[in-house]
Design a protein around this motif. Structure first.
Motif, PDB file in Angstrom:
ATOM      1  N   GLY A 428     -57.061 -30.739  -6.374  1.00 51.76           N
ATOM      2  CA  GLY A 428     -58.356 -30.335  -6.922  1.00 51.76           C
ATOM      3  C   GLY A 428     -59.289 -29.933  -5.797  1.00 51.76           C
ATOM      4  N   LEU A 429     -60.557 -29.657  -6.128  1.00 56.41           N
ATOM      5  CA  LEU A 429     -61.564 -29.269  -5.144  1.00 56.41           C
ATOM      6  C   LEU A 429     -62.840 -30.062  -5.400  1.00 56.41           C
ATOM      7  CD1 LEU A 429     -61.172 -25.369  -5.242  1.00 56.41           C
ATOM      8  CD2 LEU A 429     -60.209 -26.935  -3.539  1.00 56.41           C
ATOM      9  N   ASP A 430     -63.753 -30.014  -4.442  1.00 56.69           N
ATOM     10  CA  ASP A 430     -65.063 -30.646  -4.607  1.00 56.69           C
ATOM     11  C   ASP A 430     -65.917 -29.719  -5.465  1.00 56.69           C
ATOM     12  OD1 ASP A 430     -67.463 -31.921  -4.490  1.00 56.69           O
ATOM     13  OD2 ASP A 430     -67.686 -31.825  -2.307  1.00 56.69           O
ATOM     14  N   VAL A 431     -65.965 -29.964  -6.778  1.00 60.41           N
ATOM     15  CA  VAL A 431     -66.647 -29.077  -7.713  1.00 60.41           C
ATOM     16  C   VAL A 431     -68.158 -29.258  -7.669  1.00 60.41           C
ATOM     17  CG1 VAL A 431     -66.865 -28.397 -10.140  1.00 60.41           C
ATOM     18  CG2 VAL A 431     -64.631 -29.028  -9.212  1.00 60.41           C
ATOM     19  N   ASP A 432     -68.620 -30.548  -7.626  1.00 56.87           N
ATOM     20  CA  ASP A 432     -70.070 -30.794  -7.700  1.00 56.87           C
ATOM     21  C   ASP A 432     -70.752 -30.706  -6.347  1.00 56.87           C
ATOM     22  OD1 ASP A 432     -69.194 -33.078  -6.466  1.00 56.87           O
ATOM     23  OD2 ASP A 432     -69.776 -34.446  -8.076  1.00 56.87           O
ATOM     24  N   ILE A 559     -53.954 -22.140 -26.052  1.00 57.27           N
ATOM     25  CA  ILE A 559     -55.288 -22.567 -26.468  1.00 57.27           C
ATOM     26  C   ILE A 559     -56.255 -22.305 -25.325  1.00 57.27           C
ATOM     27  CG2 ILE A 559     -56.680 -24.489 -27.281  1.00 57.27           C
ATOM     28  CD1 ILE A 559     -54.094 -25.743 -28.361  1.00 57.27           C
ATOM     29  N   LEU A 560     -57.207 -21.397 -25.534  1.00 58.50           N
ATOM     30  CA  LEU A 560     -58.133 -20.967 -24.489  1.00 58.50           C
ATOM     31  C   LEU A 560     -59.243 -21.990 -24.293  1.00 58.50           C
ATOM     32  CD1 LEU A 560     -59.293 -18.809 -22.546  1.00 58.50           C
ATOM     33  CD2 LEU A 560     -60.507 -17.846 -24.525  1.00 58.50           C
ATOM     34  N   VAL A 561     -59.463 -22.393 -23.040  1.00 60.74           N
ATOM     35  CA  VAL A 561     -60.608 -23.223 -22.656  1.00 60.74           C
ATOM     36  C   VAL A 561     -61.267 -22.549 -21.459  1.00 60.74           C
ATOM     37  CG1 VAL A 561     -59.642 -25.370 -23.532  1.00 60.74           C
ATOM     38  CG2 VAL A 561     -59.157 -24.679 -21.181  1.00 60.74           C
ATOM     39  N   LEU A 562     -62.578 -22.712 -21.312  1.00 59.90           N
ATOM     40  CA  LEU A 562     -63.323 -22.077 -20.226  1.00 59.90           C
ATOM     41  C   LEU A 562     -63.651 -23.098 -19.151  1.00 59.90           C
ATOM     42  CD1 LEU A 562     -65.776 -19.741 -22.154  1.00 59.90           C
ATOM     43  CD2 LEU A 562     -63.660 -19.138 -20.980  1.00 59.90           C
ATOM     44  N   ILE A 563     -63.389 -22.717 -17.911  1.00 61.55           N
ATOM     45  CA  ILE A 563     -63.698 -23.560 -16.759  1.00 61.55           C
ATOM     46  C   ILE A 563     -65.016 -23.077 -16.174  1.00 61.55           C
ATOM     47  CG2 ILE A 563     -62.933 -24.319 -14.492  1.00 61.55           C
ATOM     48  CD1 ILE A 563     -60.071 -23.808 -15.359  1.00 61.55           C
ATOM     49  N   GLU A 564     -66.051 -23.927 -16.210  1.00 66.19           N
ATOM     50  CA  GLU A 564     -67.362 -23.594 -15.662  1.00 66.19           C
ATOM     51  C   GLU A 564     -67.436 -24.038 -14.204  1.00 66.19           C
ATOM     52  OE1 GLU A 564     -69.422 -21.912 -17.436  1.00 66.19           O
ATOM     53  OE2 GLU A 564     -68.521 -22.118 -19.416  1.00 66.19           O
ATOM     54  N   ALA A 565     -68.447 -23.474 -13.485  1.00 71.92           N
ATOM     55  CA  ALA A 565     -68.637 -23.776 -12.061  1.00 71.92           C
ATOM     56  C   ALA A 565     -67.304 -23.666 -11.322  1.00 71.92           C
ATOM     57  CB  ALA A 565     -69.245 -25.159 -11.872  1.00 71.92           C
ATOM     58  N   ALA A 566     -66.566 -22.592 -11.661  1.00 72.53           N
ATOM     59  CA  ALA A 566     -65.200 -22.447 -11.169  1.00 72.53           C
ATOM     60  C   ALA A 566     -65.171 -22.097  -9.685  1.00 72.53           C
ATOM     61  CB  ALA A 566     -64.472 -21.379 -11.973  1.00 72.53           C
ATOM     62  N   ARG A 567     -64.188 -22.656  -9.012  1.00 72.50           N
ATOM     63  CA  ARG A 567     -63.942 -22.352  -7.596  1.00 72.50           C
ATOM     64  C   ARG A 567     -62.451 -22.166  -7.388  1.00 72.50           C
ATOM     65  NH1 ARG A 567     -65.250 -26.566  -3.804  1.00 72.50           N
ATOM     66  NH2 ARG A 567     -64.717 -24.914  -2.326  1.00 72.50           N
ATOM     67  N   VAL A 568     -62.116 -21.371  -6.353  1.00 68.83           N
ATOM     68  CA  VAL A 568     -60.715 -21.191  -6.000  1.00 68.83           C
ATOM     69  C   VAL A 568     -60.587 -21.242  -4.487  1.00 68.83           C
ATOM     70  CG1 VAL A 568     -60.806 -18.674  -5.842  1.00 68.83           C
ATOM     71  CG2 VAL A 568     -58.638 -19.792  -6.402  1.00 68.83           C
ATOM     72  N   GLU A 569     -59.505 -21.810  -4.028  1.00 70.12           N
ATOM     73  CA  GLU A 569     -59.227 -21.858  -2.583  1.00 70.12           C
ATOM     74  C   GLU A 569     -57.728 -21.675  -2.410  1.00 70.12           C
ATOM     75  OE1 GLU A 569     -59.395 -25.275   0.781  1.00 70.12           O
ATOM     76  OE2 GLU A 569     -61.324 -24.775  -0.158  1.00 70.12           O
ATOM     77  N   VAL A 570     -57.346 -20.621  -1.640  1.00 72.52           N
ATOM     78  CA  VAL A 570     -55.937 -20.291  -1.453  1.00 72.52           C
ATOM     79  C   VAL A 570     -55.645 -20.199   0.032  1.00 72.52           C
ATOM     80  CG1 VAL A 570     -54.070 -18.716  -2.042  1.00 72.52           C
ATOM     81  CG2 VAL A 570     -56.019 -18.926  -3.578  1.00 72.52           C
ATOM     82  N   GLY A 583     -52.581 -22.740  -3.494  1.00 70.48           N
ATOM     83  CA  GLY A 583     -53.999 -23.008  -3.604  1.00 70.48           C
ATOM     84  C   GLY A 583     -54.315 -23.832  -4.829  1.00 70.48           C
ATOM     85  N   VAL A 584     -55.630 -23.911  -5.115  1.00 70.22           N
ATOM     86  CA  VAL A 584     -56.123 -24.717  -6.230  1.00 70.22           C
ATOM     87  C   VAL A 584     -57.222 -23.936  -6.931  1.00 70.22           C
ATOM     88  CG1 VAL A 584     -57.224 -26.870  -6.927  1.00 70.22           C
ATOM     89  CG2 VAL A 584     -55.576 -26.866  -5.042  1.00 70.22           C
ATOM     90  N   LEU A 585     -57.194 -23.924  -8.278  1.00 71.07           N
ATOM     91  CA  LEU A 585     -58.277 -23.422  -9.114  1.00 71.07           C
ATOM     92  C   LEU A 585     -58.931 -24.640  -9.743  1.00 71.07           C
ATOM     93  CD1 LEU A 585     -59.781 -21.086 -10.585  1.00 71.07           C
ATOM     94  CD2 LEU A 585     -57.999 -21.215 -12.347  1.00 71.07           C
ATOM     95  N   ALA A 586     -60.274 -24.766  -9.610  1.00 65.98           N
ATOM     96  CA  ALA A 586     -60.931 -25.978 -10.068  1.00 65.98           C
ATOM     97  C   ALA A 586     -62.262 -25.644 -10.723  1.00 65.98           C
ATOM     98  CB  ALA A 586     -61.125 -26.955  -8.915  1.00 65.98           C
ATOM     99  N   GLY A 587     -62.818 -26.642 -11.438  1.00 64.99           N
ATOM    100  CA  GLY A 587     -64.109 -26.488 -12.104  1.00 64.99           C
ATOM    101  C   GLY A 587     -64.276 -27.577 -13.133  1.00 64.99           C
ATOM    102  N   GLY A 588     -65.149 -27.320 -14.125  1.00 61.34           N
ATOM    103  CA  GLY A 588     -65.401 -28.307 -15.159  1.00 61.34           C
ATOM    104  C   GLY A 588     -65.242 -27.721 -16.545  1.00 61.34           C
ATOM    105  N   VAL A 589     -64.674 -28.498 -17.488  1.00 65.85           N
ATOM    106  CA  VAL A 589     -64.485 -28.079 -18.878  1.00 65.85           C
ATOM    107  C   VAL A 589     -65.332 -28.984 -19.769  1.00 65.85           C
ATOM    108  CG1 VAL A 589     -62.848 -27.790 -20.763  1.00 65.85           C
ATOM    109  CG2 VAL A 589     -62.165 -27.243 -18.417  1.00 65.85           C
ATOM    110  N   ASP A 590     -66.222 -28.389 -20.561  1.00 66.32           N
ATOM    111  CA  ASP A 590     -67.026 -29.162 -21.497  1.00 66.32           C
ATOM    112  C   ASP A 590     -66.098 -29.910 -22.464  1.00 66.32           C
ATOM    113  OD1 ASP A 590     -69.934 -29.428 -22.775  1.00 66.32           O
ATOM    114  OD2 ASP A 590     -68.477 -29.134 -24.403  1.00 66.32           O
ATOM    115  N   LYS A 591     -66.237 -31.259 -22.501  1.00 70.63           N
ATOM    116  CA  LYS A 591     -65.299 -32.065 -23.285  1.00 70.63           C
ATOM    117  C   LYS A 591     -65.380 -31.720 -24.760  1.00 70.63           C
ATOM    118  CE  LYS A 591     -63.875 -36.778 -24.397  1.00 70.63           C
ATOM    119  NZ  LYS A 591     -64.053 -38.219 -24.133  1.00 70.63           N
ATOM    120  N   GLN A 592     -66.592 -31.542 -25.311  1.00 73.54           N
ATOM    121  CA  GLN A 592     -66.717 -31.236 -26.730  1.00 73.54           C
ATOM    122  C   GLN A 592     -66.093 -29.884 -27.060  1.00 73.54           C
ATOM    123  OE1 GLN A 592     -67.646 -33.407 -29.026  1.00 73.54           O
ATOM    124  NE2 GLN A 592     -67.828 -34.870 -27.318  1.00 73.54           N
TER     125      GLN A 592
END
Length: 655
Positions: A428-432, A559-570, A583-592
């Motif tokens: 993963g990555l440091d998202v916040d 099933i499509l979900v959107l990753i917010e505050a997305a970051r990538v590092e390769v 590399g890694v693709l990271a971010g946050g997914v709204d739980k609801q």
């Protein structure tokens, strides 16, 4: 207590003072002062002395003598004598009785007609070139004119148009001396033209063509002219009659010697007498139902004609006047001897069938049929439509329709892709952006956020299986900015291996198609990182404003979900041109939103042992939000990390 010392040195350029230890002191100052000299100005103290700058008493008048008197200041006396009025166009300048500096006008003349004699107050006499008419004194030039200060002309044209003279020019002008030799008098009615006494003369041309059917004449321009004549003539042949001129030729009508007997050879002798010689060769008995007619015993006869036309759809017969007659037969089955038809039958005397279909469904071939060999398909080159919205300039070549892809030549395809199993490096990555927080607790370091790792065991088996089978892939397309290989756009797509590609999905070089939901109508990417930076061999992009998709895979479900505050590092590794990196693709997914997407999926499409309700239950119980991406003070999103490895691939169009 004593008396105060009178510390005064009467020098305006020192400050009067007293030091209790040393007594009177007089330090220098830089005050304004007056040195008492009217020939200085700007007086000021320096090093204890009053000094001024010498006054400039020059009044700019060449007819005055300037001086300075210390007690009076500047002094100006008139004088009479030589001076300089500053004008280069005057000479012998002097001061006159009115105290003015004047001079005599300079004479500017260089004796050259091709220059203008002028004077410049600063430079003096100047002689700029002109382009006036002039006379260079040469009788062999004309239109003399000045050019660059020199008079010159165009060489005089002494050509008199006479081939029989030599044209020259000297001080007396043009000369035309007679010469000898061949020439051309421009008269087509003469020949052998030669020069004589300066004139070109020739011998008259003989235009007699000895043809009684022409009138002979000569045109000075065209030469000999032979006009057809309409008159009687003699062609010299005793076997013709009625000789006459026709189209400049003497022609006659052959003498009639035909005796009507096909078994005699009718000729005309050199004396004009008809001869009829019997022969045993071919003849014509005037019967259309015989063939190979031959003279035998003075009689012309032939053998019966074969009227069989080898056509099963006609009734064959013969008419003595017309010959063979082929009447259409009644409708009946037949064989047109062509494999390109079926259901052959007679119609209007022709055996015909229904054409078979030779369509191969290829726009880049002409569909043909050979009566013996059957269907064949000829490739051609030309404009076509390969049905791929993501290509342009489609053309047929070698029987295949293809175009130029709107995607870059080589993309990067995930050889492996799954949810990270921890919050450790590579998962993963440091998202916040806070190195003091990490997830999931107890299985994370260095601020890496990957709370979704707690359900990696639930989500990973199906996505791993789909990636290995080529039915699901993350595709990255790096497009550097023009002129800068270190910044640009990193486009992101999801798709699968092309149906016609027979290759290992985890190996480099396969062809891939992308989901239409990841591109616009013109094949432009909908998702990606527009601020990507390549530093050394590390490619990074994204941030708080970036949004990219991810698909949860369950059998055939995506099933499509959107990753917010997305970051990538390769980290790129181009070893051998095959392994493009990891590399890694990271971010946050709204739980609801994640729960809502799972609940909206068709329940009957979850493959065993998964069920929709079971997956929703696990997500609700085990995924704990750790990111506050809407900044309302409470965490609502679950951090997610997606590690991947990349190999090269080629994107050829939409799915």
């Amino acid at each position: 207590m004593g008396l105060t010392l009178p510390c005064q040195d009467t020098n305006p350029c020192t400050d009067d003072g007293c030091d209790p230890k040393t007594g009177c002191v007089f330090p220098f100052n830089e005050a304004d002062c007056n040195d008492g000299d009217a020939c200085t100005e700007g007086d000021r103290c320096s090093q204890g002395k009053c000094l001024g700058t010498p006054r400039d008493c020059d009044d700019g008048d060449p007819c005055s003598l300037d001086s300075c008197l210390p007690s009076f200041g500047c002094h100006h006396e008139w004088h009479y004598g030589l001076c300089d009025d500053g004008n280069a166009c005057t000479v012998n300048d002097y001061c006159n009785a009115s105290h003015q500096c004047v001079g005599y006008q300079a004479v500017c003349y260089d004796g050259n007609l091709c220059t203008d004699d002028t004077c410049d107050a600063a430079a003096g006499c100047v002689y700029p070139p002109n382009d006036d008419p002039c006379d260079d004194g040469d009788p062999c030039t004309v239109d003399d004119r000045c050019d660059g200060g020199t008079c010159g002309g165009t060489p005089k044209d002494c050509e008199d148009g006479n081939w029989c003279t030599v044209d020259t020019c000297d001080v007396q002008g043009c000369h035309h001396a007679p010469t000898t030799g061949a020439c051309d008098d421009h008269n087509a009615c003469t020949e052998g033209d030669t020069c004589a006494t300066g004139q070109c003369v020739g011998v008259p041309r003989d235009c007699n063509d000895h043809n009684p059917c022409t009138s002979d004449s000569c045109d000075p321009v065209k030469g000999c002219v032979h006009t057809p004549a309409a008159s009687l003539c003699d062609d010299g042949d005793p076997c013709t009659t009625g000789d006459h001129c026709e189209a400049s030729q003497c022609v006659g009508t052959p003498k009639p010697c035909d005796d009507g007997d096909p078994c005699t050879l009718d000729t005309c002798t050199g004396q004009g007498v008809c001869a009829h010689t019997p022969h045993s060769g071919p003849c014509d008995d005037h019967d259309a139902c015989t063939a190979n007619d031959t003279c035998t015993g003075g009689i012309c006869a032939g053998e019966p004609r074969d009227c069989d036309d080898q056509n099963a759809c006609t009734v064959d017969g013969c008419n003595r006047t017309w010959g063979c007659v082929h009447s259409p037969s009644e409708p009946r089955p037949c064989d047109d001897h062509s494999v390109c038809t079926t259901g052959d039958h007679c119609a209007d005397g022709v055996c015909q069938g229904t054409p078979i279909s030779c369509h191969d469904g290829n726009l880049c071939t002409h569909d043909e049929c050979d009566p013996i060999g059957g269907c064949y398909f000829v490739p051609f080159e030309g404009i076509c439509d390969d049905g791929n919205l993501c290509t342009v300039d489609d053309r047929c070549a070698g029987g295949t329709c293809s175009g130029t892809s709107l995607f870059t030549g080589t993309a990067a395809k995930s050889a492996t892709l799954a949810l990270g199993v921890s919050g450790n490096p590579g998962q993963g990555l440091d998202v916040d952006g806070n190195p003091a927080t990490c997830a999931p607790k107890g299985s994370c370091v260095k601020g890496i956020d990957n709370a979704a790792a707690t359900l990696s065991w639930l989500f990973n088996p199906e996505v791993t299986k789909a990636v290995a089978a080529g039915t699901f892939a993350l595709l990255l397309e790096w497009r550097p900015a023009p002129g800068d290989e270190t910044t640009g756009d990193l486009h992101l797509y999801y798709g699968e291996r092309h149906p016609d590609a027979a290759c290992d999905p985890t190996a480099p070089g396969c062809q891939w198609v992308v989901y239409p939901t990841t591109i616009s109508g013109t094949c432009q990417p909908l998702y990606g990182f527009h601020d990507a930076v390549l530093t050394g061999n590390v490619l990074t992009g994204g941030g708080p404003q970036a949004t990219v998709p991810f698909y949860l895979v369950f059998g055939g479900l995506r099933i499509l979900v959107l990753i917010e505050a997305a970051r990538v590092e390769v980290t790129l590794s181009l070893s051998g041109g095959e392994n493009l990196g990891q590399g890694v693709l990271a971010g946050g997914v709204d739980k609801q939103s994640l729960v809502a997407a799972l609940q909206a999926a068709p329940a009957d499409q979850f493959p065993p042992p998964y069920t929709r309700d079971l997956v929703v239950q696990y997500v609700t119980l085990y995924l704990q939000p750790d990111l506050d991406l809407d900044h309302d003070g409470s965490a609502e999103s679950v951090s997610v990390g997606l590690p991947f490895t990349l190999v090269s691939g080629q994107i050829i169009g939409p799915l």
